[in-house]
Design a protein around this motif. Structure first.
Motif, PDB file in Angstrom:
ATOM      1  N   THR A  59     -32.736  -9.135 -31.018  1.00  0.00           N
ATOM      2  CA  THR A  59     -31.372  -8.841 -31.464  1.00  0.00           C
ATOM      3  C   THR A  59     -30.981  -7.388 -31.215  1.00  0.00           C
ATOM      4  OG1 THR A  59     -32.166  -8.425 -33.712  1.00  0.00           O
ATOM      5  CG2 THR A  59     -31.350 -10.647 -33.235  1.00  0.00           C
ATOM      6  N   ILE A  60     -31.963  -6.539 -30.936  1.00  0.00           N
ATOM      7  CA  ILE A  60     -31.664  -5.133 -30.667  1.00  0.00           C
ATOM      8  C   ILE A  60     -31.375  -4.909 -29.186  1.00  0.00           C
ATOM      9  CG2 ILE A  60     -32.564  -2.770 -30.709  1.00  0.00           C
ATOM     10  CD1 ILE A  60     -34.183  -3.620 -33.221  1.00  0.00           C
ATOM     11  N   CYS A  61     -32.299  -5.343 -28.320  1.00  0.00           N
ATOM     12  CA  CYS A  61     -32.155  -5.018 -26.892  1.00  0.00           C
ATOM     13  C   CYS A  61     -31.856  -6.216 -26.000  1.00  0.00           C
ATOM     14  CB  CYS A  61     -33.409  -4.304 -26.393  1.00  0.00           C
ATOM     15  SG  CYS A  61     -34.858  -5.376 -26.236  1.00  0.00           S
ATOM     16  N   GLY A  62     -32.181  -7.422 -26.452  1.00  0.00           N
ATOM     17  CA  GLY A  62     -31.946  -8.617 -25.645  1.00  0.00           C
ATOM     18  C   GLY A  62     -33.146  -9.082 -24.853  1.00  0.00           C
ATOM     19  N   ALA A  63     -34.316  -8.444 -25.037  1.00  0.00           N
ATOM     20  CA  ALA A  63     -35.531  -8.847 -24.325  1.00  0.00           C
ATOM     21  C   ALA A  63     -36.023 -10.200 -24.827  1.00  0.00           C
ATOM     22  CB  ALA A  63     -36.623  -7.792 -24.527  1.00  0.00           C
ATOM     23  N   LEU A  64     -36.807 -10.886 -24.004  1.00  0.00           N
ATOM     24  CA  LEU A  64     -37.447 -12.128 -24.428  1.00  0.00           C
ATOM     25  C   LEU A  64     -38.613 -11.770 -25.336  1.00  0.00           C
ATOM     26  CD1 LEU A  64     -37.500 -14.007 -21.006  1.00  0.00           C
ATOM     27  CD2 LEU A  64     -35.884 -14.300 -22.892  1.00  0.00           C
ATOM     28  N   THR A  65     -38.714 -12.456 -26.465  1.00  0.00           N
ATOM     29  CA  THR A  65     -39.735 -12.096 -27.444  1.00  0.00           C
ATOM     30  C   THR A  65     -40.082 -13.264 -28.347  1.00  0.00           C
ATOM     31  OG1 THR A  65     -40.326 -10.470 -29.149  1.00  0.00           O
ATOM     32  CG2 THR A  65     -38.049 -11.237 -29.135  1.00  0.00           C
ATOM     33  N   GLU A  66     -41.244 -13.137 -28.990  1.00  0.00           N
ATOM     34  CA  GLU A  66     -41.638 -14.073 -30.049  1.00  0.00           C
ATOM     35  C   GLU A  66     -41.339 -13.480 -31.412  1.00  0.00           C
ATOM     36  OE1 GLU A  66     -45.404 -16.523 -29.957  1.00  0.00           O
ATOM     37  OE2 GLU A  66     -45.869 -14.979 -28.468  1.00  0.00           O
ATOM     38  N   GLN A  67     -41.307 -12.160 -31.483  1.00  0.00           N
ATOM     39  CA  GLN A  67     -41.136 -11.488 -32.769  1.00  0.00           C
ATOM     40  C   GLN A  67     -39.855 -10.667 -32.777  1.00  0.00           C
ATOM     41  OE1 GLN A  67     -44.903  -9.568 -32.427  1.00  0.00           O
ATOM     42  NE2 GLN A  67     -44.012  -7.651 -31.774  1.00  0.00           N
ATOM     43  N   GLU A  68     -39.413 -10.338 -33.969  1.00  0.00           N
ATOM     44  CA  GLU A  68     -38.164  -9.610 -34.143  1.00  0.00           C
ATOM     45  C   GLU A  68     -38.416  -8.335 -34.922  1.00  0.00           C
ATOM     46  OE1 GLU A  68     -34.507  -8.768 -33.386  1.00  0.00           O
ATOM     47  OE2 GLU A  68     -35.287 -10.668 -32.713  1.00  0.00           O
ATOM     48  N   PRO A  69     -38.112  -7.172 -34.430  1.00  0.00           N
ATOM     49  CA  PRO A  69     -37.672  -6.926 -33.061  1.00  0.00           C
ATOM     50  C   PRO A  69     -38.828  -7.038 -32.080  1.00  0.00           C
ATOM     51  CG  PRO A  69     -37.857  -4.836 -34.230  1.00  0.00           C
ATOM     52  CD  PRO A  69     -38.167  -5.939 -35.214  1.00  0.00           C
ATOM     53  N   CYS A  70     -38.518  -6.936 -30.794  1.00  0.00           N
ATOM     54  CA  CYS A  70     -39.539  -7.081 -29.762  1.00  0.00           C
ATOM     55  C   CYS A  70     -40.513  -5.908 -29.794  1.00  0.00           C
ATOM     56  CB  CYS A  70     -38.894  -7.198 -28.384  1.00  0.00           C
ATOM     57  SG  CYS A  70     -38.174  -5.662 -27.764  1.00  0.00           S
ATOM     58  N   THR A  71     -41.625  -6.054 -29.082  1.00  0.00           N
ATOM     59  CA  THR A  71     -42.647  -4.998 -29.077  1.00  0.00           C
ATOM     60  C   THR A  71     -42.133  -3.705 -28.465  1.00  0.00           C
ATOM     61  OG1 THR A  71     -43.547  -5.867 -26.997  1.00  0.00           O
ATOM     62  CG2 THR A  71     -44.584  -6.620 -29.027  1.00  0.00           C
ATOM     63  N   ILE A  72     -41.207  -3.795 -27.521  1.00  0.00           N
ATOM     64  CA  ILE A  72     -40.652  -2.576 -26.918  1.00  0.00           C
ATOM     65  C   ILE A  72     -39.817  -1.821 -27.945  1.00  0.00           C
ATOM     66  CG2 ILE A  72     -39.043  -1.699 -25.163  1.00  0.00           C
ATOM     67  CD1 ILE A  72     -40.082  -4.000 -23.337  1.00  0.00           C
ATOM     68  N   CYS A  73     -38.962  -2.519 -28.665  1.00  0.00           N
ATOM     69  CA  CYS A  73     -38.132  -1.865 -29.685  1.00  0.00           C
ATOM     70  C   CYS A  73     -38.985  -1.317 -30.833  1.00  0.00           C
ATOM     71  CB  CYS A  73     -37.076  -2.833 -30.222  1.00  0.00           C
ATOM     72  SG  CYS A  73     -35.767  -3.196 -29.022  1.00  0.00           S
ATOM     73  N   GLN A  74     -40.112  -1.940 -31.121  1.00  0.00           N
ATOM     74  CA  GLN A  74     -41.002  -1.497 -32.201  1.00  0.00           C
ATOM     75  C   GLN A  74     -41.876  -0.315 -31.806  1.00  0.00           C
ATOM     76  OE1 GLN A  74     -43.465  -4.435 -34.131  1.00  0.00           O
ATOM     77  NE2 GLN A  74     -41.948  -6.025 -33.769  1.00  0.00           N
ATOM     78  N   ASP A  75     -42.059  -0.083 -30.521  1.00  0.00           N
ATOM     79  CA  ASP A  75     -43.012   0.910 -30.040  1.00  0.00           C
ATOM     80  C   ASP A  75     -42.497   2.332 -30.288  1.00  0.00           C
ATOM     81  OD1 ASP A  75     -44.829   2.492 -28.684  1.00  0.00           O
ATOM     82  OD2 ASP A  75     -44.854   1.242 -26.878  1.00  0.00           O
ATOM     83  N   PRO A  76     -43.146   3.093 -31.180  1.00  0.00           N
ATOM     84  CA  PRO A  76     -42.689   4.446 -31.482  1.00  0.00           C
ATOM     85  C   PRO A  76     -42.905   5.426 -30.320  1.00  0.00           C
ATOM     86  CG  PRO A  76     -44.751   3.997 -32.616  1.00  0.00           C
ATOM     87  CD  PRO A  76     -44.324   2.721 -31.959  1.00  0.00           C
ATOM     88  N   ARG A  77     -43.717   5.039 -29.348  1.00  0.00           N
ATOM     89  CA  ARG A  77     -43.957   5.907 -28.191  1.00  0.00           C
ATOM     90  C   ARG A  77     -42.837   5.812 -27.160  1.00  0.00           C
ATOM     91  NH1 ARG A  77     -49.498   3.295 -26.794  1.00  0.00           N
ATOM     92  NH2 ARG A  77     -48.138   1.584 -27.332  1.00  0.00           N
ATOM     93  N   ARG A  78     -41.953   4.837 -27.297  1.00  0.00           N
ATOM     94  CA  ARG A  78     -40.832   4.691 -26.370  1.00  0.00           C
ATOM     95  C   ARG A  78     -39.792   5.773 -26.638  1.00  0.00           C
ATOM     96  NH1 ARG A  78     -40.799   0.869 -22.077  1.00  0.00           N
ATOM     97  NH2 ARG A  78     -42.522  -0.509 -22.546  1.00  0.00           N
ATOM     98  N   ASP A  79     -39.212   6.306 -25.581  1.00  0.00           N
ATOM     99  CA  ASP A  79     -38.190   7.345 -25.678  1.00  0.00           C
ATOM    100  C   ASP A  79     -36.838   6.677 -25.942  1.00  0.00           C
ATOM    101  OD1 ASP A  79     -36.371   9.402 -25.391  1.00  0.00           O
ATOM    102  OD2 ASP A  79     -37.236  10.169 -23.526  1.00  0.00           O
ATOM    103  N   GLY A  80     -36.377   6.774 -27.170  1.00  0.00           N
ATOM    104  CA  GLY A  80     -35.113   6.154 -27.559  1.00  0.00           C
ATOM    105  C   GLY A  80     -33.894   6.810 -26.945  1.00  0.00           C
ATOM    106  N   SER A  81     -34.069   7.994 -26.340  1.00  0.00           N
ATOM    107  CA  SER A  81     -32.935   8.653 -25.695  1.00  0.00           C
ATOM    108  C   SER A  81     -32.712   8.123 -24.277  1.00  0.00           C
ATOM    109  CB  SER A  81     -33.145  10.171 -25.650  1.00  0.00           C
ATOM    110  OG  SER A  81     -34.203  10.508 -24.774  1.00  0.00           O
ATOM    111  N   LEU A  82     -33.638   7.304 -23.786  1.00  0.00           N
ATOM    112  CA  LEU A  82     -33.499   6.678 -22.467  1.00  0.00           C
ATOM    113  C   LEU A  82     -33.214   5.200 -22.634  1.00  0.00           C
ATOM    114  CD1 LEU A  82     -36.590   8.192 -20.617  1.00  0.00           C
ATOM    115  CD2 LEU A  82     -34.200   8.839 -20.308  1.00  0.00           C
ATOM    116  N   ILE A  83     -32.097   4.743 -22.090  1.00  0.00           N
ATOM    117  CA  ILE A  83     -31.735   3.324 -22.156  1.00  0.00           C
ATOM    118  C   ILE A  83     -31.522   2.821 -20.738  1.00  0.00           C
ATOM    119  CG2 ILE A  83     -30.079   1.601 -23.005  1.00  0.00           C
ATOM    120  CD1 ILE A  83     -31.527   2.972 -25.268  1.00  0.00           C
ATOM    121  N   CYS A  84     -32.294   1.830 -20.357  1.00  0.00           N
ATOM    122  CA  CYS A  84     -32.143   1.190 -19.050  1.00  0.00           C
ATOM    123  C   CYS A  84     -31.288  -0.060 -19.251  1.00  0.00           C
ATOM    124  CB  CYS A  84     -33.514   0.822 -18.485  1.00  0.00           C
ATOM    125  SG  CYS A  84     -33.449   0.057 -16.854  1.00  0.00           S
ATOM    126  N   VAL A  85     -30.110  -0.071 -18.663  1.00  0.00           N
ATOM    127  CA  VAL A  85     -29.194  -1.209 -18.790  1.00  0.00           C
ATOM    128  C   VAL A  85     -29.475  -2.164 -17.638  1.00  0.00           C
ATOM    129  CG1 VAL A  85     -26.777  -1.923 -18.884  1.00  0.00           C
ATOM    130  CG2 VAL A  85     -27.478   0.259 -19.905  1.00  0.00           C
TER     131      VAL A  85
END
Length: 125
Positions: A59-85
Motif C-alpha cells: 500500500t506504500i509503494c505498489g511492490a508485489l509482496t506477502e507482507q504489509e508493508p513490503c520488505t523494501i519499504c520496511q528496510d531502514p537501510r534504504r534511502d528514503g530521499s531516492l524514489i524510483c518511479v
C-alpha cells in the motif's frame, strides 16, 4: 487434419493469453500438461492459486509482496530521499537484480500519457 479436443484447445487459448507465450509455446505447454502426471499438474495448479491468493501490492509503494508493508519499504537501510518511479511492480525485480539502487520505489501501475488523457491506475482528470 485432426483437431484437438476442446479442453486442450481451451487450455492452449488460456496459456496463449500469458505474456511471452505465443501460440506454439502455448500448444507445447498444454500438450505437456495434459500428458503429465496428474499429481504434478494438480501441484502446479495449487501453487498458482496459492501465489495468487498470497501476493498483493504494498500500500506504500505498489511492490508485489506477502507482507504489509513490503520488505523494501520496511528496510531502514534504504534511502528514503531516492524514489524510483516505475510503470509496473515487476520492474522492481529487474532493478533489484542490478544491486546498484538503494532507494525506494513508487509503482505507477500503468503508463502516464497526458495527451491520451491516461494516468496511472486510472484516467487523468
Amino acid at each position: 487434419m485432426a483437431t484437438l479436443p476442446e479442453p486442450i484447445a481451451t487450455l492452449i487459448s488460456a496459456l496463449n493469453r500469458l505474456p511471452g507465450i505465443g501460440p506454439r509455446s502455448a500448444e507445447r505447454l498444454a500438450l505437456h500438461l495434459v500428458q503429465s502426471d496428474a499429481g504434478e499438474v494438480k501441484q502446479l495448479a495449487e501453487m498458482l492459486i496459492h501465489a495468487r491468493e498470497k501476493i498483493r501490492t504494498c500500500t506504500i509503494c505498489g511492490a508485489l509482496t506477502e507482507q504489509e508493508p513490503c520488505t523494501i519499504c520496511q528496510d531502514p537501510r534504504r534511502d528514503g530521499s531516492l524514489i524510483c518511479v516505475i510503470e509496473r511492480a515487476v520492474d522492481i525485480i529487474t532493478i533489484e537484480k542490478s544491486g546498484t539502487y538503494h532507494g525506494k520505489y513508487h509503482v505507477l501501475g500503468g503508463k502516464i500519457s497526458p495527451f491520451e488523457r491516461r494516468g496511472a491506475r486510472g484516467t487523468c482528470g
